[in-house]
Design an enzyme around this catalytic site. Sequence first.
Site, PDB file in Angstrom:
ATOM      1  N   HIS A  18      29.485 -12.376  72.915  1.00  0.00           N
ATOM      2  CA  HIS A  18      30.847 -12.913  73.081  1.00  0.00           C
ATOM      3  C   HIS A  18      31.151 -13.986  72.035  1.00  0.00           C
ATOM      4  O   HIS A  18      32.301 -14.134  71.606  1.00  0.00           O
ATOM      5  CB  HIS A  18      31.011 -13.544  74.471  1.00  0.00           C
ATOM      6  CG  HIS A  18      31.325 -12.578  75.577  1.00  0.00           C
ATOM      7  ND1 HIS A  18      32.481 -11.835  75.618  1.00  0.00           N
ATOM      8  CD2 HIS A  18      30.651 -12.260  76.714  1.00  0.00           C
ATOM      9  CE1 HIS A  18      32.504 -11.096  76.737  1.00  0.00           C
ATOM     10  NE2 HIS A  18      31.394 -11.339  77.418  1.00  0.00           N
TER      11      HIS A  18
ATOM     12  N   GLN B  37      35.480 -16.519  76.678  1.00  0.00           N
ATOM     13  CA  GLN B  37      36.092 -15.870  77.849  1.00  0.00           C
ATOM     14  C   GLN B  37      37.024 -16.806  78.608  1.00  0.00           C
ATOM     15  O   GLN B  37      37.830 -16.356  79.420  1.00  0.00           O
ATOM     16  CB  GLN B  37      35.004 -15.362  78.814  1.00  0.00           C
ATOM     17  CG  GLN B  37      34.184 -14.218  78.247  1.00  0.00           C
ATOM     18  CD  GLN B  37      33.129 -13.768  79.231  1.00  0.00           C
ATOM     19  OE1 GLN B  37      32.070 -14.372  79.320  1.00  0.00           O
ATOM     20  NE2 GLN B  37      33.421 -12.723  79.996  1.00  0.00           N
TER      21      GLN B  37
ATOM     22  N   HIS C 273      24.189 -10.461  75.954  1.00  0.00           N
ATOM     23  CA  HIS C 273      25.600 -10.153  76.256  1.00  0.00           C
ATOM     24  C   HIS C 273      26.477 -11.402  76.013  1.00  0.00           C
ATOM     25  O   HIS C 273      27.544 -11.309  75.395  1.00  0.00           O
ATOM     26  CB  HIS C 273      25.677  -9.681  77.717  1.00  0.00           C
ATOM     27  CG  HIS C 273      27.053  -9.472  78.269  1.00  0.00           C
ATOM     28  ND1 HIS C 273      27.477  -8.252  78.772  1.00  0.00           N
ATOM     29  CD2 HIS C 273      28.089 -10.330  78.460  1.00  0.00           C
ATOM     30  CE1 HIS C 273      28.726  -8.378  79.205  1.00  0.00           C
ATOM     31  NE2 HIS C 273      29.123  -9.631  79.052  1.00  0.00           N
ATOM     32  N   GLU C 274      26.000 -12.554  76.467  1.00  0.00           N
ATOM     33  CA  GLU C 274      26.782 -13.795  76.278  1.00  0.00           C
ATOM     34  C   GLU C 274      26.835 -14.186  74.804  1.00  0.00           C
ATOM     35  O   GLU C 274      27.884 -14.619  74.310  1.00  0.00           O
ATOM     36  CB  GLU C 274      26.193 -14.949  77.094  1.00  0.00           C
ATOM     37  CG  GLU C 274      26.088 -14.727  78.593  1.00  0.00           C
ATOM     38  CD  GLU C 274      27.289 -14.058  79.211  1.00  0.00           C
ATOM     39  OE1 GLU C 274      28.405 -14.222  78.679  1.00  0.00           O
ATOM     40  OE2 GLU C 274      27.133 -13.344  80.206  1.00  0.00           O
TER      41      GLU C 274
ATOM     42  N   GLY D 173      26.791 -14.583  84.090  1.00  0.00           N
ATOM     43  CA  GLY D 173      26.844 -15.240  82.793  1.00  0.00           C
ATOM     44  C   GLY D 173      28.296 -15.452  82.414  1.00  0.00           C
ATOM     45  O   GLY D 173      29.189 -14.822  82.978  1.00  0.00           O
TER      46      GLY D 173
ATOM     47  N   CYS E 198      31.294  -6.862  82.768  1.00  0.00           N
ATOM     48  CA  CYS E 198      31.799  -8.058  82.075  1.00  0.00           C
ATOM     49  C   CYS E 198      33.024  -8.554  82.818  1.00  0.00           C
ATOM     50  O   CYS E 198      33.897  -7.762  83.161  1.00  0.00           O
ATOM     51  CB  CYS E 198      32.160  -7.701  80.634  1.00  0.00           C
ATOM     52  SG  CYS E 198      32.745  -9.123  79.673  1.00  0.00           S
ATOM     53  N   LEU E 199      33.078  -9.858  83.032  1.00  0.00           N
ATOM     54  CA  LEU E 199      34.228 -10.426  83.737  1.00  0.00           C
ATOM     55  C   LEU E 199      35.517 -10.235  82.931  1.00  0.00           C
ATOM     56  O   LEU E 199      36.605 -10.282  83.496  1.00  0.00           O
ATOM     57  CB  LEU E 199      33.983 -11.907  84.032  1.00  0.00           C
ATOM     58  CG  LEU E 199      32.834 -12.170  85.026  1.00  0.00           C
ATOM     59  CD1 LEU E 199      32.495 -13.650  85.062  1.00  0.00           C
ATOM     60  CD2 LEU E 199      33.180 -11.650  86.422  1.00  0.00           C
TER      61      LEU E 199
HETATM   62  O1  GNR Z   1      28.619 -10.904  85.621  1.00  0.00           O
HETATM   63  C1  GNR Z   1      28.141 -10.273  84.677  1.00  0.00           C
HETATM   64  N1  GNR Z   1      27.217  -9.314  84.921  1.00  0.00           N
HETATM   65  C2  GNR Z   1      26.474  -8.712  83.939  1.00  0.00           C
HETATM   66  C3  GNR Z   1      25.731  -7.588  84.281  1.00  0.00           C
HETATM   67  C4  GNR Z   1      24.942  -6.970  83.345  1.00  0.00           C
HETATM   68  C5  GNR Z   1      24.881  -7.465  82.060  1.00  0.00           C
HETATM   69  C6  GNR Z   1      25.609  -8.566  81.696  1.00  0.00           C
HETATM   70  C7  GNR Z   1      26.404  -9.188  82.635  1.00  0.00           C
HETATM   71  S1  GNR Z   1      27.306 -10.602  82.178  1.00  0.00           S
HETATM   72  C8  GNR Z   1      28.619 -10.518  83.301  1.00  0.00           C
HETATM   73  C9  GNR Z   1      29.512 -11.730  83.196  1.00  0.00           C
HETATM   74  C10 GNR Z   1      30.153 -11.761  81.840  1.00  0.00           C
HETATM   75  O2  GNR Z   1      31.117 -11.126  81.546  1.00  0.00           O
HETATM   76  N2  GNR Z   1      29.594 -12.510  80.946  1.00  0.00           N
HETATM   77  O3  GNR Z   1      30.082 -12.538  79.701  1.00  0.00           O
HETATM   78 NI    NI Z   2      30.949 -10.584  79.380  1.00  0.00          NI
END
Ligand code: GNR
Ligand code: NI
Length: 171
Positions: free
Chosen positions: A140, A51, A136-137, A46, A94-95
């Site tokens: 952000h 980001q 999660h997205e 995601g 999270c990236l």
């Molecule tokens: O790559 C991602 N893996 C992930 C694993 C578990 C829950 C959420 C994520 S999102 C993350 C990429 C990211 O930072 N998205 O904002």
């Molecule tokens: Ni993230």
Amino acid sequence: MAILDIIVAPDPRLKITAKAVKAVDDDVRALMDDMLESMHVANGIGLAAPQVGDSRRVIVVDISRAEEEPDPIRMANPELLWVSDEEGNHEEGCLSLPEQYAEVERPESIRVRYLDRSGEEQELDATGMLATCIQHEMDHLDGILFVDHISSLKRKMILRKLSKAKKMATA
Ligand code: GNR
Ligand code: NI
């Protein structure tokens, strides 16, 4: 298409509340496509526009595995219409918090409304990992990171590590 740099915490740009998209035009479509490409290059499932330094309410998700058919989802102005009372715990990464992982408790199932790549309104029911990733997205877009859902001790440990890593990189 372009590969966009992904911002790593701590960074004030990750804390901004993103603004609703007025219309899904060619510019927004290009952002969605660039985000998907950048996400795939970074091996993420995601990505949210803040980001990559863009404060519009745009997210992309693709939880398909490498051996499966790609299943890219592009969303502008996502809104939660419903969340389950049932909560689930899933390990998140999270990236923008590279190599940091923690279990996060969130509603296990959701219904989300959004504008798709054509600007059409859509509704999607999601559960498990897809529901986790969409939440999660969406966080952000409101300047929230997964560490904001865990204990302050764990959060501080992770943010301190990343802050040190940044200082080392810029020294
Ligand atoms: O790559 C991602 N893996 C992930 C694993 C578990 C829950 C959420 C994520 S999102 C993350 C990429 C990211 O930072 N998205 O904002
Ligand atoms: Ni993230």
